[in-house]
Design a protein around this motif. Structure first.
Motif, short mmCIF file in Angstrom:
data_model
loop_
_atom_site.label_atom_id
_atom_site.label_comp_id
_atom_site.label_asym_id
_atom_site.label_seq_id
_atom_site.Cartn_x
_atom_site.Cartn_y
_atom_site.Cartn_z
N SER A 2 48.56 1.48 2.71
CA SER A 2 48.72 1.66 1.27
C SER A 2 47.49 1.21 0.50
O SER A 2 47.11 1.82 -0.49
CB SER A 2 49.96 0.90 0.79
N GLN A 6 45.33 3.50 -1.89
CA GLN A 6 45.09 3.09 -3.27
C GLN A 6 43.59 3.16 -3.60
O GLN A 6 43.21 3.69 -4.64
CB GLN A 6 45.61 1.68 -3.52
N ILE A 9 42.59 6.79 -4.01
CA ILE A 9 43.06 7.35 -5.28
C ILE A 9 42.18 6.86 -6.42
O ILE A 9 41.77 7.64 -7.28
CB ILE A 9 44.54 6.97 -5.54
N VAL A 47 50.02 3.26 -9.45
CA VAL A 47 48.77 3.25 -8.69
C VAL A 47 48.17 1.85 -8.73
O VAL A 47 47.70 1.33 -7.72
CB VAL A 47 47.78 4.32 -9.21
N ILE A 52 51.76 4.15 -4.06
CA ILE A 52 51.25 5.52 -4.00
C ILE A 52 52.20 6.44 -3.25
O ILE A 52 52.41 7.59 -3.66
CB ILE A 52 49.86 5.56 -3.31
N VAL A 87 46.39 11.72 -7.04
CA VAL A 87 47.57 11.54 -6.19
C VAL A 87 47.99 12.89 -5.62
O VAL A 87 48.29 13.02 -4.43
CB VAL A 87 48.73 10.87 -6.95
#
Length: 127
Positions: A2, A6, A9, A47, A52, A87
């Motif tokens: 994750s 992140q 993104i 976010v 996400i 995303v």
């Protein structure tokens, strides 16, 4: 995983999500507000918190029109549409998860729909 997602993104969007003060002005101006499970300000917050995967599973990523009304309205210059776009891009780039398949295009066509909309959708959803 994750944390890496992140970072990707945030880098892809170029947005500093920590600037958001969650005033909701971006969501208030969104023409897709009623169609979205998560609204622009929620995207930014999720976010920021690293949630996400939840966003990637949501149909909200396909409801954003990328009209940038939220970007124009944000008093802090956060650019929520760029977060949504990042995303969405992360989701459609996963192998086998294209949202738009070429064989589906003919059934979507009608005389009022500009051809540019189909080209844009195909480009956006099949990266």
């Amino acid at each position: 995983m994750s944390n890496k997602l992140q970072e990707r993104i945030l880098r892809s969007s170029g947005v500093n999500v920590r600037k958001c003060m969650r005033c909701g002005k971006c969501s208030a101006t969104c023409p897709s507000y009623n169609e979205m499970e998560y609204h622009p300000h929620q995207f930014v917050y999720m976010v920021e918190k690293g949630d996400i995967e939840t966003l990637m599973k949501s149909k909200s990523i396909y409801k954003c029109l990328t009209c940038f009304a939220c970007v124009d309205r944000c008093p802090r210059g956060v650019e929520p549409a760029k977060v949504v776009e990042a995303v969405r891009l992360a989701e459609v780039r996963k192998q086998g998860n294209n949202h738009l398949i070429p064989d589906q295009i003919p059934e979507m066509l009608d005389e009022d729909l500009p051809q540019q909309a189909i080209v844009t959708a195909f480009r956006k959803y099949t990266k």
